[in-house]
Design an enzyme around this catalytic site. Structure first.
Site, PDB file in Angstrom:
ATOM      1  CG  ASP A  85      -1.961   0.976   1.316  1.00 22.42           C
ATOM      2  OD1 ASP A  85      -2.393   1.426   0.247  1.00 22.42           O
ATOM      3  OD2 ASP A  85      -2.392   1.318   2.439  1.00 22.42           O
ATOM      4  N   GLY A 212      -9.163   5.570   2.215  1.00 21.90           N
ATOM      5  CA  GLY A 212      -9.827   6.240   3.333  1.00 21.90           C
ATOM      6  C   GLY A 212     -11.257   5.784   3.523  1.00 21.90           C
TER       7      GLY A 212
HETATM    8  P1  13P Z   1      -8.507   4.465   6.424  1.00 28.91           P
HETATM    9  O1  13P Z   1      -7.449   4.225   7.462  1.00 28.91           O
HETATM   10  O2  13P Z   1      -9.084   5.823   6.501  1.00 28.91           O
HETATM   11  O3  13P Z   1      -9.519   3.370   6.395  1.00 28.91           O
HETATM   12  O4  13P Z   1      -7.745   4.427   5.006  1.00 28.91           O
HETATM   13  C1  13P Z   1      -7.110   3.239   4.609  1.00 28.91           C
HETATM   14  C2  13P Z   1      -6.400   3.407   3.328  1.00 28.91           C
HETATM   15  O5  13P Z   1      -6.820   4.158   2.464  1.00 28.91           O
HETATM   16  C3  13P Z   1      -5.188   2.602   3.094  1.00 28.91           C
HETATM   17  O6  13P Z   1      -4.516   2.991   1.944  1.00 28.91           O
END
Ligand code: 13P
Length: 287
Positions: A85, A212
């Protein structure tokens, strides 16, 4: 089942209008909880690992081996992708692929468009040669993602024509356009750029990624899916579920010292949270 890339699972999700969840891995308990939740729901799933958690969990190879061993031990039969990620450099993406990750995100969104395209193309070429998939980002998604912080002032929405150019010139498998979602808890009412989302999907033809996902109202998630969002990232909500369960247990059992006693309810809380998201995203029974 062996680990797979995201390519097939996201294509199918886009076609059939549901989303595959990316749930971030933080430790062994999260890995167990997410895999068991996906298996119980018969859902494809993406295990996301952010750069900050790579050293925390003992390096890329440790993570890749842990996930493979757990899948065998738990007899996981649904499709699972192991995804880096927000990889910030070409080198890190290559190291993840060499360690056995089946997918990477190259987040070169802080660079100007031509440099973003250049580094994303290089990562894509290497990943595709290994049968792995690639996610790119355009615009800046604000908030805090583990240790990566993007200030509001720096945030920008993705521009549809730029997304089309990046998709055409890089051959990426999916795209995360910044459209107002934030990492971490929302301050105030989230306002996603749905109009642009639909336009970007039409222009690129790609499955879109919504970062997010924590704290977003259900209607916004469903609307995003209807506009071509095929991957939704969740981290903070699961962290909160995990920590709340530990907090409750320790308040009720102040003498506790065996970590299993508070990790077991914490793991169950993450498993329940992941199952609920999988159902909301419509990916139950698609594995
Ligand atoms: P959140 O922590 O807001 O769920 O976002 C996770 C995310 O977008 C990981 O790349």
């Amino acid at each position: 089942m062996a680990l797979v890339s995201m390519t097939e699972m996201l294509r199918k999700a886009l076609e059939e209008r549901y989303a595959v969840g990316q749930f971030n891995l933080l430790n062994l308990e999260f890995a167990q909880a997410i895999l068991l939740a996906a298996e119980a729901e018969r859902a494809p799933v993406i295990l996301g690992v952010s750069e900050a958690y790579v050293p925390y969990m003992g390096g890329l190879k440790t993570i890749s081996r842990m996930v493979r061993s757990l899948m065998e031990h738990l007899r996981i039969s649904v499709p699972v992708a192991l995804h880096l990620d927000h990889g910030t450099t070409y080198e890190l993406c290559i190291r993840a692929l060499r360690a056995g990750f089946t997918s990477v995100m190259i987040d070169a969104s802080h660079l100007e468009l031509s440099r973003n395209i250049e580094v994303t193309s290089r990562v894509t070429e290497a990943a595709h040669a290994l049968g792995a998939s690639v996610e790119a980002e355009l615009g800046r998604i604000t908030g805090r993602e583990d240790d990566l912080i993007v200030e509001e002032a720096e945030a920008m929405y993705a521009v549809p024509e730029e997304c089309a150019k990046l998709a055409r010139e890089t051959g990426v498998d999916c795209l995360a356009p910044a459209l107002g979602s934030v990492h971490g808890p929302y301050r105030g009412q989230p306002r996603l750029g749905f109009e642009r989302m639909g336009e970007i999907q039409r222009l690129t033809g790609l499955p879109l990624v919504l970062h997010g996902g924590s704290g977003l109202p259900e209607e916004e998630i469903l609307q995003a899916i209807s506009l071509g969002t095929a991957k939704i990232n969740m981290n903070t909500d699961n962290q909160m579920a995990f920590t709340a369960a530990i907090r409750t247990y320790l308040q009720e059992h102040p003498q506790a010292y065996d970590p299993r006693h508070y990790f077991i309810p914490a793991k169950e809380a993450v498993q329940a949270a992941v199952r609920a998201k999988i159902r909301l995203f419509g990916s139950s029974g698609r594995g």
